[in-house]
Design an enzyme around this catalytic site. Structure first.
Site, mmCIF file in Angstrom:
data_model
loop_
_atom_site.group_PDB
_atom_site.id
_atom_site.type_symbol
_atom_site.label_atom_id
_atom_site.label_comp_id
_atom_site.label_asym_id
_atom_site.label_seq_id
_atom_site.Cartn_x
_atom_site.Cartn_y
_atom_site.Cartn_z
ATOM 1 N N GLY A 13 0.815 -1.218 0.000
ATOM 2 C CA GLY A 13 0.000 0.000 0.000
ATOM 3 C C GLY A 13 0.847 1.265 0.000
ATOM 4 N N ARG A 296 10.780 -26.855 3.727
ATOM 5 C CA ARG A 296 9.678 -26.399 4.581
ATOM 6 C C ARG A 296 8.446 -27.299 4.527
ATOM 7 N NH1 ARG A 296 8.870 -19.778 4.175
ATOM 8 N NH2 ARG A 296 10.921 -19.326 4.989
ATOM 9 N N SER A 417 8.644 -12.629 -0.492
ATOM 10 C CA SER A 417 7.402 -11.953 -0.104
ATOM 11 C C SER A 417 7.607 -10.448 0.008
ATOM 12 C CB SER A 417 6.868 -12.507 1.217
ATOM 13 O OG SER A 417 7.829 -12.372 2.232
#
Lengths: 627, 250
Positions: A13, A296, A417
């Site tokens: 954002g 993972r 990410s």
């Protein structure tokens, strides 16, 4: 004057805000809280960019290949290509903003090695990279705020978009979280950057308590499509907690940590009193080659199997040991200082002398709102500044950051990410600028007051009904039930019978959520009201996750349905006949399932269809193989 | 009977209403911190005497002491509630809203002033734009990086301000956190270009000279930021700047 609304003040954002405001359009930035408190701060490890400063001949191409294969080819390749291409320039921009990246002895940005790749490619700032990146952009937005180009509306909750007769998004309705006043805000374009939805697995999630996905759920219920909901990354080693579970980095296993449970599940002794021969080191036993450093998803599934299928959890609970006590304390302190501090602080015991207690937790949503892109045929990447990039299916509504689905396919590479949040925020911002420039002059003068009034009234009615309801259901208890249900049946390991049940239970929860009793009717800073609304929206989004998982009869990335598993033949490699048979089966499976899951809202539950993935840059010839 | 955690919480229904105290009990569980215990309490808000009341309002988000949301006074000390482990605290645990800030409701306070001050001291680096210019910032030595990194972890939680005897309503002291950000921005190789503006901002009223050197800030900072070191360094910078101003050099 054109009006722009950005919702959410995390990395995505803030980047969108920055690019739109820099282009001369005034931005109103809405956030549930002060933007500096956004979940981006939780990312510790780093951000990927192929800077090739470690003598390994790392390349942008290799970053792209690792990202695509890590996601089992499920990501559309043009946006991923642009993200990898632009990563180095993006990092340099962060550096210019003053982000305190860790340094090499000669004063340039240092790189570290991250999971799933061979080359050092991860830029980092101590053990708080996300925090540092967010603050860098936050400071730039504050600079624009001081110049009057950005107006922050913190403590406002987004409730819904307002669409005109043609279905175009023309603004939003939001609620002041202090006055609880519901108000309409007209806008020419709206950007949603509201993050992930880990809270649908609460408390077994590493996500912040505000990462509910409620905002994405609201626009989904208003017609935006949601893609790849079933792909949720579970981190194998999160420390336990009733409030949330906190991430213990993979480094703990990488540096020699061993995972075990007592051979006798009813063993009551403290871990240090259990002799070596009475411990079950299941990862080492099941995966002799990799042992504790298994990937993972493999590690998460193994822990799940030991605890949930075999009933071997410590004390019968969702708990296994992650043990560092056999290692040299000085070495552990030096290499894992940051993790040790977190564990000591929040658990109160010292991992150097006592094994840590951990369990897998929902960590990252690869899925999100469906967003479009325009491909540049020449470069294969995005057509920069196209109005289609990051546009949702609702005209005038864009999405970026974890709440979109664009960059990670079926599983996310570590340290991608922070990159996708930043890159997508910037790309969405640029798309919005093009969109605004292309709008007909005067198109903002269309009288819409009826649509806005109607939507405000609808939202006020929801609040009123919650305020007076005496239905007896407790919003907090419902959320806990939701988290347990999702963890148990739509989690690390999935099967169709369980998923069918889960879906039924979600429908029952949805019904019960209609009878929430707030227990307070305060008209000022009523947190229960806001929470109750979010719980309802979480239940809707959980249905999308469950429905996607139901429909997808295969194993891909983070979505694991053992009934449909295709296993790489042990000890066989490309060229071996057995491997080639496997490869053919894998390709056959891709023909059916290498598709994005697209969910559309209906009152009876999400409807799902499948959409082709653009794999033109790196066609799916090589299965993911971490051996 | 299970062991109970005892709380005394200062309540306030709104900014204009009078505060009052209530006692609560929450069943003890291993690993509880102040925020996780409050989360249990909100589900069924009953005072110790069994009276049904409105849930306690407070802020929280990351639960890892990195977002700065859950600042409150815990047994009189400003700190992050999520990192305050119950087993380490004396009971009854006394919770109050973070001192120095206007109360919104219960333990929720309005910290907008913190962000206003960051604007006032221009706590950012001037860049031409958030696009690539095909190079990064100039080099920074690992030693200098380490010093800067202490300051860049400030999460604007407000604990230092709650503890500072100089900061508060009726005084426009910028506070230790903003001063530390000036120190940080002035150390950046291109942030230095605007050093004078930032120094002037803290040489004005409510600036550096309002620090009374109580050193409370550095004792309560959850991130252990060397706030007083920054203030000391800025003292020297400001003296030099005064000289530069006097002799007409920038």
């Amino acid at each position: 004057m054109r009006r722009v609304i950005v919702i959410g003040g995390g990395l995505g954002g803030l980047w969108a805000t920055l690019r739109i405001a820099e282009a001369g359009f005034r931005v109103a930035l809405f956030s549930l809280f002060e933007v500096k408190r956004s979940h981006s701060v939780c990312a510790q490890g780093g951000i990927n960019a192929s800077l090739d400063t470690k003598g390994q001949r790392d390349s942008i191409w290799q970053h792209f290949v690792d990202t695509i294969k890590g996601g089992s080819y499920l990501a559309n390749q043009p946006p991923v290509k642009s993200m990898c291409d632009e990563a180095p320039g993006l990092i340099q921009t962060f550096e210019r903003m003053g982000v305190t990246f860790s340094r090499t002895p000669e004063g340039i940005m240092d790189l570290r090695l991250f999971g799933g790749v061979r080359n050092k490619r991860t830029v980092f700032a101590g053990a708080s990279t996300g925090q540092q990146l967010l603050y860098g952009v936050d400071e730039q937005v504050r600079r624009l705020e001081a110049a009057g180009e950005v107006e922050k509306r913190e403590w406002w909750e987004f409730l819904s978009i307002v669409r005109d007769d043609q279905g175009v998004c023309r603004g939003i309705v939001a609620m002041d979280l202090k006055r609880m006043e519901v108000k309409a805000f007209p806008a020419d374009v709206v950007v949603l950057a509201t993050g992930g939805l880990g809270q649908i697995y609460a408390p077994k999630t590493t996500n912040s308590t505000n990462s509910t996905g409620a905002a994405a759920s609201r626009v989904f219920q208003q017609g935006a499509l949601f893609a790849n909901g079933e792909f949720f990354q579970f981190h194998p080693t999160a420390m336990l907690g009733d409030d949330k579970t906190r991430l213990m980095s993979e480094a703990a296993r990488g540096e020699g940590g061993r995972i075990w449970v007592p051979k006798d599940p009813s063993d009551q002794r403290p871990p240090n009193d259990i002799p070596e021969r009475e411990r079950f080191y299941f990862l080492e036993e099941w995966y002799p080659t990799y042992g504790n450093t298994a990937a993972r998803d493999v590690a998460s599934r193994a822990i799940w199997k030991a605890v949930r299928d075999m009933g071997m959890g410590v004390g019968g609970e969702d708990k296994v040991y992650l043990d560092l006590t056999h290692l040299d304390p000085k070495f552990v302190e030096l290499r894992l200082g940051a993790i040790l501090r977190i564990y000591r602080k929040f658990h109160g015991s010292d991992p150097v002398t006592e094994p840590m207690e951990i369990f897998p937790a929902a960590h990252y949503a690869m899925g999100g709102l469906w967003v479009d892109y325009e491909k540049n045929e020449e470069s294969g990447g995005l057509s920069c500044g196209s109005t289609r990039n990051h546009a949702t299916t609702v005209p005038g509504l864009y999405a970026c950051g974890e709440c979109d689905y664009g960059y990670h396919g079926a599983n996310r590479l570590g340290a991608n990410s922070l990159l996708s949040a930043s890159f997508s925020g910037r790309a969405a911002g640029e798309a919005v600028v093009s969109y605004l420039k292309g709008l007909e002059p005067g198109s903002d003068s269309v009288p819409l007051s009826r649509a806005f009034e109607g939507e405000v009234q609808r939202q006020q009615a929801i609040n009123r009904s919650l305020m007076v309801s005496r239905g007896g259901e407790n919003a907090y208890a419902l959320h806990r039930e939701l988290g347990e249900l999702m963890t148990d049946r739509v989690g690390v390991v999935r099967d169709n019978r369980q998923l069918d049940q889960a879906f039924g239970e979600l429908k029952a929860l949805e019904e019960r959520a209609e009878r929430i009793d707030l227990g307070e009717a305060s008209g000022w800073a009523n947190q229960t009201l806001s929470y109750a609304r979010q719980v309802r929206d979480m239940i809707q989004l959980a249905q999308v996750v469950a429905r996607g998982a139901q429909e997808r009869d295969e194993c891909r990335g983070a979505h694991y349905k053992p009934e449909f598993e295709l296993e790489i033949p042990q000890g066989k490699f490309p060229g071996d006949p057995e491997f080639e048979v496997y490869r053919q089966a894998w390709k056959e499976n891709n023909r059916k399932w290498l598709k994005s899951t697209i969910a559309r809202y209906t009152p009876d539950g999400p409807e799902v269809r499948f959409e082709t993935v653009d794999t033109t840059i790196l066609p799916p010839e090589q299965p993911r193989d971490y051996r | 009977m299970t062991e109970q955690i005892e709380f005394r919480i200062r309540r306030q229904d709104g900014p204009e209403t009078a505060p009052y105290w209530q006692a609560f009990r929450v069943p003890w569980r291993p690993g509880h911190n102040v925020v996780s215990a409050l989360m249990v309490l909100r589900e069924n808000p009953e005072t110790a005497s069994g009276e049904r009341v409105q849930p306690v309002a407070w802020e929280f988000n990351c639960m890892e002491e990195v977002c700065g949301a859950c600042s409150m006074m815990v047994n009189g000390v400003p700190r992050q509630g999520c990192a305050a482990l119950i087993d380490d605290l004396e009971q009854p645990i006394v919770l109050e809203p973070l001192a120095k800030f206007p109360v919104v409701r219960d333990l929720m306070v309005d910290r907008a002033a913190i962000f206003g001050t960051l604007q006032r001291v221009k706590a950012w680096i001037e860049i031409d734009g958030a696009w690539s210019v095909h190079q990064g910032a100039p080099r920074i030595s690992p030693q200098e990086w380490l010093e800067n990194y202490h300051y860049s972890q400030c999460m604007s939680c407000g604990c230092c301000l709650a503890a500072c005897p100089q900061y508060g309503p009726g005084n426009d002291f910028v506070g230790p956190n903003a001063l530390a950000q000036v120190r940080l921005m002035n150390a950046h190789p291109t942030g230095r270009y605007n050093r004078t503006e930032r120094l002037h901002a803290i040489m004005a009223e409510g600036g550096l000279s309002d620090c009374g050197n109580a050193q409370n800030c550095v004792r309560v900072c959850p991130k252990e930021i060397p706030l007083t070191t920054a203030i000391g360094e800025l003292g020297r910078e400001v003296t030099l700047q005064l000289a530069r101003d006097l002799f007409g050099k920038s």
